[in-house]
Write a protein that holds these residues in place. Structure first.
Motif, mmCIF file in Angstrom:
data_model
loop_
_atom_site.group_PDB
_atom_site.id
_atom_site.type_symbol
_atom_site.label_atom_id
_atom_site.label_comp_id
_atom_site.label_asym_id
_atom_site.label_seq_id
_atom_site.Cartn_x
_atom_site.Cartn_y
_atom_site.Cartn_z
ATOM 1 N N PHE A 176 0.815 -1.217 0.000
ATOM 2 C CA PHE A 176 0.000 0.000 0.000
ATOM 3 C C PHE A 176 0.849 1.268 0.000
ATOM 4 C CE2 PHE A 176 -2.105 3.349 2.486
ATOM 5 C CZ PHE A 176 -3.182 3.595 1.656
ATOM 6 N N VAL A 177 1.892 1.287 0.802
ATOM 7 C CA VAL A 177 2.738 2.479 0.908
ATOM 8 C C VAL A 177 3.457 2.748 -0.413
ATOM 9 C CG1 VAL A 177 4.718 3.505 2.108
ATOM 10 C CG2 VAL A 177 3.028 2.179 3.390
ATOM 11 N N THR A 178 3.960 1.705 -1.057
ATOM 12 C CA THR A 178 4.639 1.859 -2.350
ATOM 13 C C THR A 178 3.680 2.416 -3.396
ATOM 14 O OG1 THR A 178 6.051 -0.020 -1.819
ATOM 15 C CG2 THR A 178 5.990 0.669 -4.114
ATOM 16 N N ARG A 179 2.461 1.865 -3.448
ATOM 17 C CA ARG A 179 1.465 2.348 -4.406
ATOM 18 C C ARG A 179 1.091 3.795 -4.129
ATOM 19 N NH1 ARG A 179 -0.887 -2.720 -3.620
ATOM 20 N NH2 ARG A 179 -2.510 -1.827 -2.310
ATOM 21 N N LEU A 180 0.932 4.133 -2.866
ATOM 22 C CA LEU A 180 0.574 5.494 -2.503
ATOM 23 C C LEU A 180 1.669 6.489 -2.888
ATOM 24 C CD1 LEU A 180 -1.645 7.149 -1.133
ATOM 25 C CD2 LEU A 180 -0.420 6.848 1.017
ATOM 26 N N LEU A 181 2.921 6.146 -2.612
ATOM 27 C CA LEU A 181 4.043 7.008 -3.003
ATOM 28 C C LEU A 181 4.151 7.125 -4.523
ATOM 29 C CD1 LEU A 181 6.776 5.926 -0.436
ATOM 30 C CD2 LEU A 181 5.576 8.119 -0.546
ATOM 31 N N ALA A 182 3.985 5.999 -5.225
ATOM 32 C CA ALA A 182 4.076 6.016 -6.692
ATOM 33 C C ALA A 182 2.953 6.862 -7.293
ATOM 34 C CB ALA A 182 4.030 4.595 -7.239
ATOM 35 N N LYS A 183 1.746 6.755 -6.756
ATOM 36 C CA LYS A 183 0.631 7.557 -7.271
ATOM 37 C C LYS A 183 0.845 9.038 -7.015
ATOM 38 C CE LYS A 183 -2.980 4.069 -7.162
ATOM 39 N NZ LYS A 183 -4.251 3.627 -6.564
ATOM 40 N N GLY A 184 1.345 9.374 -5.832
ATOM 41 C CA GLY A 184 1.630 10.779 -5.530
ATOM 42 C C GLY A 184 2.697 11.352 -6.445
ATOM 43 N N LEU A 185 3.770 10.596 -6.633
ATOM 44 C CA LEU A 185 4.846 11.038 -7.527
ATOM 45 C C LEU A 185 4.347 11.146 -8.959
ATOM 46 C CD1 LEU A 185 7.804 11.809 -7.614
ATOM 47 C CD2 LEU A 185 8.366 9.407 -7.946
ATOM 48 N N TYR A 186 3.490 10.186 -9.380
ATOM 49 C CA TYR A 186 2.928 10.236 -10.727
ATOM 50 C C TYR A 186 2.063 11.480 -10.921
ATOM 51 C CZ TYR A 186 -0.420 9.562 -14.438
ATOM 52 O OH TYR A 186 -1.226 9.763 -15.524
ATOM 53 N N LEU A 187 1.185 11.765 -9.974
ATOM 54 C CA LEU A 187 0.289 12.912 -10.117
ATOM 55 C C LEU A 187 1.069 14.227 -10.218
ATOM 56 C CD1 LEU A 187 -2.584 11.855 -7.698
ATOM 57 C CD2 LEU A 187 -2.606 11.857 -10.198
ATOM 58 N N ILE A 188 2.129 14.340 -9.448
ATOM 59 C CA ILE A 188 2.961 15.542 -9.523
ATOM 60 C C ILE A 188 3.666 15.626 -10.876
ATOM 61 C CG2 ILE A 188 5.034 16.672 -8.591
ATOM 62 C CD1 ILE A 188 4.131 15.531 -5.825
ATOM 63 N N SER A 189 4.291 14.520 -11.296
ATOM 64 C CA SER A 189 5.008 14.532 -12.584
ATOM 65 C C SER A 189 4.040 14.701 -13.750
ATOM 66 C CB SER A 189 5.845 13.266 -12.764
ATOM 67 O OG SER A 189 5.021 12.131 -12.900
ATOM 68 N N GLU A 190 2.854 14.111 -13.666
ATOM 69 C CA GLU A 190 1.849 14.246 -14.724
ATOM 70 C C GLU A 190 1.404 15.696 -14.860
ATOM 71 O OE1 GLU A 190 -1.002 13.852 -17.598
ATOM 72 O OE2 GLU A 190 0.586 12.463 -17.049
ATOM 73 N N PHE A 191 1.172 16.353 -13.730
ATOM 74 C CA PHE A 191 0.774 17.755 -13.763
ATOM 75 C C PHE A 191 1.864 18.610 -14.407
ATOM 76 C CE2 PHE A 191 0.956 21.965 -11.802
ATOM 77 C CZ PHE A 191 -0.254 22.472 -12.242
ATOM 78 N N LEU A 192 3.090 18.395 -13.994
ATOM 79 C CA LEU A 192 4.199 19.183 -14.550
ATOM 80 C C LEU A 192 4.405 18.909 -16.040
ATOM 81 C CD1 LEU A 192 6.771 18.911 -11.635
ATOM 82 C CD2 LEU A 192 5.415 20.907 -12.293
ATOM 83 N N MET A 193 4.413 17.641 -16.430
ATOM 84 C CA MET A 193 4.652 17.293 -17.839
ATOM 85 C C MET A 193 3.508 17.760 -18.728
ATOM 86 S SD MET A 193 7.543 15.910 -18.393
ATOM 87 C CE MET A 193 8.208 17.068 -17.251
ATOM 88 N N SER A 194 2.264 17.599 -18.282
ATOM 89 C CA SER A 194 1.146 18.042 -19.120
ATOM 90 C C SER A 194 1.089 19.565 -19.196
ATOM 91 C CB SER A 194 -0.170 17.465 -18.631
ATOM 92 O OG SER A 194 -0.485 17.932 -17.342
ATOM 93 N N SER A 195 1.537 20.253 -18.154
ATOM 94 C CA SER A 195 1.585 21.722 -18.196
ATOM 95 C C SER A 195 2.633 22.216 -19.179
ATOM 96 C CB SER A 195 1.901 22.283 -16.809
ATOM 97 O OG SER A 195 0.881 21.973 -15.904
ATOM 98 N N VAL A 196 3.766 21.541 -19.213
ATOM 99 C CA VAL A 196 4.864 21.958 -20.087
ATOM 100 C C VAL A 196 4.631 21.532 -21.534
ATOM 101 C CG1 VAL A 196 7.324 21.606 -20.574
ATOM 102 C CG2 VAL A 196 6.568 22.008 -18.237
ATOM 103 N N THR A 197 4.177 20.300 -21.744
ATOM 104 C CA THR A 197 4.087 19.758 -23.109
ATOM 105 C C THR A 197 2.699 19.828 -23.722
ATOM 106 O OG1 THR A 197 3.636 17.505 -22.336
ATOM 107 C CG2 THR A 197 5.958 18.122 -22.639
ATOM 108 N N GLY A 198 1.651 19.901 -22.902
ATOM 109 C CA GLY A 198 0.297 19.879 -23.441
ATOM 110 C C GLY A 198 -0.138 18.485 -23.854
#
Length: 159
Positions: A20-42
């Motif tokens: 559970f902890v690994t999935r939670l950390l991975a999802k949090g890191l994904y959401l942050i990176s997804e927001f940044l990448m989609s903001s920069v690249t569209g």
């Protein structure tokens, strides 16, 4: 760079992501990176989309992909939307075959299957399934050629 975010999302939402902890950390890191990448690249690609090898995004900006499956050697240009049509009760996602070229501004919506070796012209609106080895164009899209007419579809593995 966007591919790293997409792969992280696939891991985070997979059933093999660990405890559970690994999935939670991975999802949090994904959401942050997804927001940044989609903001920069569209670009926005759903982590649940199964993408085969050779996937190419030629230009970035305004690309939204939420397909069930994308085959090998698929090429996508700018301002393309691929996803479910939620106007009906089911909201099923499209499936793209191998060696598919999607032109600028094309939209592929709903429960459609795009065959192998298909060219979807710029600004086409695909609402029905497309057979193998053809080119489609128009709103709504219709077959305009049953011949493999694009050099984009010639993959010999030497490039």
């Amino acid at each position: 760079m966007y591919l790293v975010s997409y792969r992280l999302g696939q891991f985070a939402y997979s059933k093999t992501a660990g405890n559970f902890v690994t999935r939670l950390l991975a999802k949090g890191l994904y959401l942050i990176s997804e927001f940044l990448m989609s903001s920069v690249t569209g670009i926005k690609v759903s982590p649940t989309t199964d993408i085969g090898p050779g996937f190419v995004i030629h230009n970035f900006s305004c690309i939204a992909i939420d397909a069930k499956k994308i085959g090998q050697n698929c090429t996508v240009n700018q301002c393309v939307s691929i996803g479910a049509d939620y106007s009906g009760p089911t909201g099923k996602k499209p499936v793209l075959g191998d060696n598919v070229f999607v032109g600028s501004g094309a939209k592929i919506l709903g429960n459609v299957v795009i065959g192998d070796n298909v060219v979807i012209a710029a600004n086409a609106l695909v609402l029905k399934s497309v057979p193998d080895n053809c080119t489609v164009s128009g709103v709504p899209a219709r077959v305009i050629s049953r011949q493999n007419t694009s050099s984009y579809l010639k993959f010999d593995g030497k490039e």
